[in-house]
Design a protein around this motif. Structure first.
Motif, PDB file in Angstrom:
ATOM      1  N   ASP A   4      35.062  18.477 -27.612  1.00  0.00           N
ATOM      2  CA  ASP A   4      35.132  19.470 -28.684  1.00  0.00           C
ATOM      3  C   ASP A   4      35.326  20.836 -28.064  1.00  0.00           C
ATOM      4  OD1 ASP A   4      34.161  18.607 -31.637  1.00  0.00           O
ATOM      5  OD2 ASP A   4      33.299  17.276 -30.130  1.00  0.00           O
ATOM      6  N   VAL A  64      37.813  28.131 -40.128  1.00  0.00           N
ATOM      7  CA  VAL A  64      38.205  27.317 -38.968  1.00  0.00           C
ATOM      8  C   VAL A  64      39.053  26.140 -39.454  1.00  0.00           C
ATOM      9  CG1 VAL A  64      36.182  25.782 -39.054  1.00  0.00           C
ATOM     10  CG2 VAL A  64      37.277  26.220 -36.854  1.00  0.00           C
ATOM     11  N   ALA A 122      36.039  24.986 -29.391  1.00  0.00           N
ATOM     12  CA  ALA A 122      36.388  26.037 -30.356  1.00  0.00           C
ATOM     13  C   ALA A 122      37.340  26.985 -29.659  1.00  0.00           C
ATOM     14  CB  ALA A 122      35.137  26.784 -30.816  1.00  0.00           C
ATOM     15  N   HIS A 175      38.698  23.184 -32.785  1.00  0.00           N
ATOM     16  CA  HIS A 175      38.192  23.973 -33.903  1.00  0.00           C
ATOM     17  C   HIS A 175      38.870  25.338 -33.759  1.00  0.00           C
ATOM     18  CE1 HIS A 175      35.342  20.678 -34.202  1.00  0.00           C
ATOM     19  NE2 HIS A 175      35.151  20.831 -32.895  1.00  0.00           N
ATOM     20  N   HIS A 215      30.133  22.836 -42.439  1.00  0.00           N
ATOM     21  CA  HIS A 215      30.710  22.230 -41.234  1.00  0.00           C
ATOM     22  C   HIS A 215      29.724  21.298 -40.530  1.00  0.00           C
ATOM     23  CE1 HIS A 215      34.201  24.828 -41.605  1.00  0.00           C
ATOM     24  NE2 HIS A 215      33.358  25.781 -41.922  1.00  0.00           N
ATOM     25  N   HIS A 225      39.764  22.306 -38.362  1.00  0.00           N
ATOM     26  CA  HIS A 225      39.328  21.223 -37.477  1.00  0.00           C
ATOM     27  C   HIS A 225      40.485  20.256 -37.271  1.00  0.00           C
ATOM     28  CE1 HIS A 225      35.217  22.573 -38.074  1.00  0.00           C
ATOM     29  NE2 HIS A 225      35.366  22.482 -39.375  1.00  0.00           N
ATOM     30  N   GLU A 239      31.283  18.147 -38.533  1.00  0.00           N
ATOM     31  CA  GLU A 239      31.972  18.493 -37.282  1.00  0.00           C
ATOM     32  C   GLU A 239      30.995  19.043 -36.257  1.00  0.00           C
ATOM     33  OE1 GLU A 239      32.996  19.499 -40.298  1.00  0.00           O
ATOM     34  OE2 GLU A 239      35.067  18.765 -40.570  1.00  0.00           O
ATOM     35  N   SER A 240      30.029  19.814 -36.737  1.00  0.00           N
ATOM     36  CA  SER A 240      29.047  20.420 -35.867  1.00  0.00           C
ATOM     37  C   SER A 240      28.142  19.347 -35.247  1.00  0.00           C
ATOM     38  CB  SER A 240      28.252  21.418 -36.702  1.00  0.00           C
ATOM     39  OG  SER A 240      27.342  22.115 -35.929  1.00  0.00           O
ATOM     40  N   TRP A 255      31.880  29.799 -37.641  1.00  0.00           N
ATOM     41  CA  TRP A 255      32.046  28.705 -38.613  1.00  0.00           C
ATOM     42  C   TRP A 255      30.825  27.799 -38.671  1.00  0.00           C
ATOM     43  CZ3 TRP A 255      32.331  23.686 -36.531  1.00  0.00           C
ATOM     44  CH2 TRP A 255      32.608  23.604 -35.163  1.00  0.00           C
ATOM     45  N   HIS A 256      30.180  27.504 -37.546  1.00  0.00           N
ATOM     46  CA  HIS A 256      28.972  26.665 -37.665  1.00  0.00           C
ATOM     47  C   HIS A 256      27.679  27.468 -37.658  1.00  0.00           C
ATOM     48  CE1 HIS A 256      28.187  26.416 -33.237  1.00  0.00           C
ATOM     49  NE2 HIS A 256      29.488  26.393 -33.122  1.00  0.00           N
TER      50      HIS A 256
END
Lengths: 197, 197
Positions: A7, A190, A9, A157, A46, A192, A49-50, A38-39
């Motif tokens: 992952d 964001v 960002a 992200h 989110h 994803h 995804e987080s 975003w998180h």
């Protein structure tokens, strides 16, 4: 056996930090809000995804992701994440300097690996068992594993910001690769994007 | 008055062509299928985004987007698009070489502008009247207008491929910019992302 995930960002120009990282500014000229707002600010939106970012059974990260230093370790430094890091699993830190394993609350243990990225990934795979291994960053480490063809699933992200300054760009030195886009979700803060090799 | 838009199909590492462009390979090491397969092979699925690319009232493009040459024009060359180009409006081509306007079937006329990007944009705005002006590419031209803060809406079409070779990258030399993400749509072959300044 699990897969190897990653992952990251990134800005629209592919940076996850700029070259001027420091203790005060771990992302350099980018601030945490820009890359991770975003998180941090939209947690509920989110959550999936987080949560996926820290769902692996073991992690590999570059030294700079653990520690702002470059030489021998300052043993009082225990990572950026406070007493209970979110990994809750073994984390293998790539470094040129020896250090005893560091056990934190909540199941995270940092292991310091001095024999290279391949050895670190092998140890992470063994520790993860049937679960996935995640390459946690930073971009230099991600690019090394991408160039070696060792990342199976890349989850980007992408934030709506152009860093526009020097830094390690995702995919620098990786060479041509075709990916399969498996899923994606757009939000104002964001986008994803999930790719598989 | 309309706005200034820009559509660009880019790889995951931000290239819309590689450095080795030629008559045979206008996108260099990238082939048309990689960058443009989404609208060439999946036309119905991407009709709206594809139509929007040529919806402006006037266009600006770099010389290399019109012509594989670099010196004085070969007057037998009438662009990459055959006798009836898709623009159906005035197209202002940035160049250092004079050439008379070239009128094509279907409403497209290429005008060759030797007094710089600002003059070309001014002429395109005048020609477009109330309609939008589109910066049609390539990446060098897009980056010039981005750096000058003259693109209001940037529409990226991101394909799941890493070029991994030299080329002009979108945002090179543009400097830090925050964008507002206004919409996006994910498909397996391309992710459409729309940003406003």
């Amino acid at each position: 056996m699990g897969i190897v995930t990653c992952d990251l960002a990134v800005t629209l120009d592919g940076l996850s930090a700029t070259a001027d990282q420091s203790l005060e500014r771990p992302f350099g000229a980018l601030d945490a809000e820009t890359l991770h707002g975003w998180h941090l600010e939209h947690a509920a939106e989110h959550r999936a995804e987080s949560d996926a970012i820290t769902a692996a059974g073991a992690f590999v990260m570059g030294r700079n992701m653990f520690d702002p230093g470059r030489g021998p370790f300052d043993l009082s430094w225990k990572g950026w994440w406070g007493p209970e890091p979110p990994y809750r699993a073994p984390v293998f830190v790539l470094t040129h300097h020896e250090r005893e394993p560091l056990e934190m609350a909540g199941g995270t243990t940092f292991h310091f690996v001095t024999d290279g990225p391949e050895a670190a990934l092998a140890r992470a795979r063994e520790a993860a068992g049937e679960r996935d291994v995640a390459v946690a960053g930073g971009a230099t480490t991600v690019n090394e594993y991408l160039a070696a063809g060792q990342i199976d699933e890349l989850r980007l992200h992408v934030v709506p910001h152009v860093a526009g300054v020097p830094g390690v760009r995702l995919f620098d030195g990786v060479g041509p690769v075709g990916w399969t886009a498996v899923s994606g979700r757009w939000t104002p803060e964001v986008t994803h994007l999930v790719y598989r090799r």
